[in-house]
Write a protein that holds these residues in place. Structure first.
Motif, PDB file in Angstrom:
ATOM      1  N   GLN A   1      -5.516  -0.395  -1.342  1.00 62.61           N
ATOM      2  CA  GLN A   1      -5.587   1.027  -1.660  1.00 62.61           C
ATOM      3  C   GLN A   1      -4.300   1.701  -1.194  1.00 62.61           C
ATOM      4  N   SER A   2      -3.721   2.499  -2.050  1.00 55.26           N
ATOM      5  CA  SER A   2      -2.498   3.207  -1.712  1.00 55.26           C
ATOM      6  C   SER A   2      -2.723   4.128  -0.517  1.00 55.26           C
TER       7      SER A   2
ATOM      8  N   ASN B   1       0.809  -1.214   0.000  1.00 55.67           N
ATOM      9  CA  ASN B   1       0.000   0.000   0.000  1.00 55.67           C
ATOM     10  C   ASN B   1       0.844   1.266   0.000  1.00 55.67           C
ATOM     11  N   GLY B   2       2.153   1.140  -0.025  1.00 55.54           N
ATOM     12  CA  GLY B   2       3.035   2.299  -0.082  1.00 55.54           C
ATOM     13  C   GLY B   2       3.385   2.903   1.265  1.00 55.54           C
TER      14      GLY B   2
END
Length: 133
Positions: free
Chosen positions: A127-128, A26-27
């Motif tokens: 989701q990022s 997700n970063g």
């Protein structure tokens, strides 16, 4: 970038599907990962593994979901689990028609009910910037 796609010859072979893995992030430090068969073969596998600023080690919040589908008065199990004695139950990988990465996200396509049955697609996505899967 060449897309990765595996056909049913690989997808329905337990050795092939447990030795091949996918990973998405997700970063911000969380991830989801597993084998193509859906069997957890490492302690790092899970659908939601997060890391908080105060935690040095990742935290497994969701290991897996063993899906089942009722179609044409029959129950199809999509997950795969192996127990210490070598028992496989369920053996959902036998319904896996294809596996592919779509923009880096894993997509599983299952054939249920034989030739006249249905095709079911499962996608795993994060989701990022959010700790969700």
């Amino acid at each position: 970038m060449t897309p990765i796609t595996l056909n049913r010859n690989i997808c329905r072979n337990l050795d092939e599907t447990t030795s091949r893995e996918w990973l998405i992030t997700n970063g911000i430090g969380a991830y989801a990962s597993g084998t193509i068969a859906g069997m957890l073969t490492r302690k790092e596998h899970g659908l939601l593994v997060t890391r908080t600023p105060e935690s040095l080690t990742p935290r497994l919040l969701l290991a897996k979901i063993d899906e089942e589908v009722v179609f044409d008065q029959r129950t199809y199990y999509l997950g795969t689990n192996e127990y210490r004695d070598g028992t496989l139950n369920p053996s959902g990988f036998v319904h896996l028609e294809t596996f592919r990465l779509d923009e880096g996200f894993p997509v599983f396509t299952y054939r249920l009910g034989g030739i006249d049955g249905i095709m079911l697609e499962k996608r795993i996505w994060m989701q990022s910037g959010r700790n969700t899967t």
